[in-house]
Design an enzyme around this catalytic site. Structure first.
Site, PDB file in Angstrom:
ATOM      1  N   LYS A 123       0.844  -1.199   0.000  1.00  9.80           N
ATOM      2  CA  LYS A 123       0.000   0.000   0.000  1.00  9.80           C
ATOM      3  C   LYS A 123       0.880   1.250   0.000  1.00  9.80           C
ATOM      4  O   LYS A 123       0.608   2.208  -0.711  1.00  9.80           O
ATOM      5  CB  LYS A 123      -0.923   0.026   1.235  1.00  9.80           C
ATOM      6  CG  LYS A 123      -1.886  -1.129   1.294  1.00  9.80           C
ATOM      7  CD  LYS A 123      -3.294  -0.731   0.895  1.00  9.80           C
ATOM      8  CE  LYS A 123      -4.066  -1.932   0.419  1.00  9.80           C
ATOM      9  NZ  LYS A 123      -5.084  -2.474   1.200  1.00  9.80           N
TER      10      LYS A 123
ATOM     11  N   LYS B  62      -3.233 -12.693  -9.005  1.00  9.02           N
ATOM     12  CA  LYS B  62      -3.936 -13.407  -7.928  1.00  9.02           C
ATOM     13  C   LYS B  62      -5.405 -12.973  -7.900  1.00  9.02           C
ATOM     14  O   LYS B  62      -5.684 -11.774  -8.029  1.00  9.02           O
ATOM     15  CB  LYS B  62      -3.264 -13.060  -6.582  1.00  9.02           C
ATOM     16  CG  LYS B  62      -3.818 -13.858  -5.423  1.00  9.02           C
ATOM     17  CD  LYS B  62      -3.364 -13.295  -4.084  1.00  9.02           C
ATOM     18  CE  LYS B  62      -4.346 -12.269  -3.578  1.00  9.02           C
ATOM     19  NZ  LYS B  62      -4.230 -11.936  -2.160  1.00  9.02           N
TER      20      LYS B  62
ATOM     21  N   LYS C  84     -10.458  -9.480  -4.354  1.00  6.21           N
ATOM     22  CA  LYS C  84     -11.533  -8.485  -4.392  1.00  6.21           C
ATOM     23  C   LYS C  84     -10.974  -7.145  -4.880  1.00  6.21           C
ATOM     24  O   LYS C  84     -11.593  -6.430  -5.641  1.00  6.21           O
ATOM     25  CB  LYS C  84     -12.107  -8.257  -2.978  1.00  6.21           C
ATOM     26  CG  LYS C  84     -12.512  -9.532  -2.266  1.00  6.21           C
ATOM     27  CD  LYS C  84     -12.631  -9.349  -0.747  1.00  6.21           C
ATOM     28  CE  LYS C  84     -12.271 -10.624  -0.018  1.00  6.21           C
ATOM     29  NZ  LYS C  84     -12.444 -10.714   1.377  1.00  6.21           N
TER      30      LYS C  84
END
Ligand code: TYM
Length: 324
Positions: A111, A190, A193
């Site tokens: 992040k 991968k 969501k």
């Protein structure tokens, strides 16, 4: 053996969750094991910050666990927040956690590298996960590959705590099945969501088929041999097809004379065969929200009493409460 695992209610459940984790939950749900499965709603707060959204994802994940076959008579099934002691243990563990250990965690580093300003919850998250696991004296933790590092942190923290305060915490082992450790998404990354590349467990069959037919493949002509090991369609097919059928597809890829469209069609068919019974049970559970709530409450009570027992030992060992 005590088995424990959790899923964040931060979006719709997908087949990555199923093959990477939930299928193992079901396999481990047997006489020899005591399984604890939960909905990690405190964890989801690192990314979901609208109350109604968190509520509805929590309900969806609750129904999802039950729809795929988690049996509340065999497993303790609960919401993380019904055991608030887990936050207390997380704080206590954080006091034996070196900063460097958390700074090396990829979910946080990624992040930061993407220029996001992560909240402290995201930084602290692996400590809360360690508390989730350690508070129930868990032995094995079935997860996908992306959680392996968090399991290493958990083991480190259990050992550090035990070295500081005495042998109280059980050091757990991850349970990761190599073949399904990383389920690819529709774009080959991968399945996640946050990448918007998922096949959801409970979306309508027509939507699943459409998504599969749109998977991008390379431009190898129909007649030419193809590489099954570099093809998302094949990777997904090998999850839903029998071993024998997977082997047959592998040979057909290598031989050539087969178009990707054909493999996609079969993939859609088999995926929908797998998901249809889950969808039906999910729809039934949508009409029975009291039943689901009762199960969660009951599970929460059982989980909490186990957690409280451990916390008494932890409080005494750390000097928070007086030795009796
Ligand atoms: P979460 O909610 O991201 O994912 C739930 C489970 O699904 C697995 N998974 C996958 N496996 C293979 N391929 C994929 N594409 C894929 N996507 C997801 C994850 O590895 C996971 O096992 N931090 C955890 C939740 C958690 C937890 C815990 C897990 C909180 N406390 C204690 C175990 C024990 C998480 O975010 O999972």
């Amino acid at each position: 053996m005590r088995v424990l695992s959790g899923i964040q209610p931060s979006g719709k459940l997908h087949i990555g969750n199923y093959f990477g984790a939930m299928r193992q939950y079901l396999k481990l749900q047997s006489e020899e094991n005591e399984c604890f499965y939960f909905i990690a709603n405190y964890h989801a707060m690192t990314s979901v910050q609208a109350a109604d959204e968190l509520q509805s994802y929590t309900d969806e994940v609750a129904r999802g666990y039950l729809a795929v076959g988690i049996n509340p008579d065999k497993s303790v099934f609960f919401r993380q927040s019904d055991v608030p002691e887990v936050c207390e243990l997380a704080w206590i563990l954080s006091c034996v956690t070196p900063m460097g250990l958390l700074e090396r965690c990829v979910s946080y580093k990624e992040k930061v590298e993407h220029g996001l300003r992560p909240n402290h919850g995201l930084f602290f998250y692996p400590v809360l996960q360690a508390a989730d696991i350690l508070i129930y004296n868990s032995h094995i933790v079935p997860v996908g590959q992306d959680q392996k590092q968090h399991l290493e942190v958990t083991r480190d923290l259990a050992i550090k705590f035990n070295n500081t305060y005495g042998e109280i915490l059980t050091v757990p082992d991850p349970y990761i099945i190599t073949a399904t450790a990383v389920v690819p998404g529709l774009d080959g990354r991968k399945m996640s969501k946050s990448y918007n590349n998922t096949l959801e467990l409970f979306e309508p069959a027509g939507r699943t088929k459409k998504k599969i037919m749109r998977i991008v493949t390379d431009s190898t002509p129909v007649e030419a041999p193809k590489d099954p090991d570099n093809c998302t369609v094949f990777a997904l097919l090998s999850l839903v097809a029998s071993q024998q059928e997977t082997q047959e597809w592998r040979e057909r890829y290598r031989r050539g004379g087969m178009g990707y469209g054909e493999a996609k069609k079969r993939l859609a068919e088999l995926t929908n065969e797998l998901l249809d019974p889950f969808r039906r049970r999910y729809d039934e559970l949508c009409r029975n929200s009291d039943y689901v709530e009762d199960i969660l409450r009951e599970g929460g009570k059982k989980a909490r009493s186990v957690a409280q027992e451990l916390m008494e030992k932890v409080r005494t060992a750390t000097g928070i409460t007086k030795q009796k």
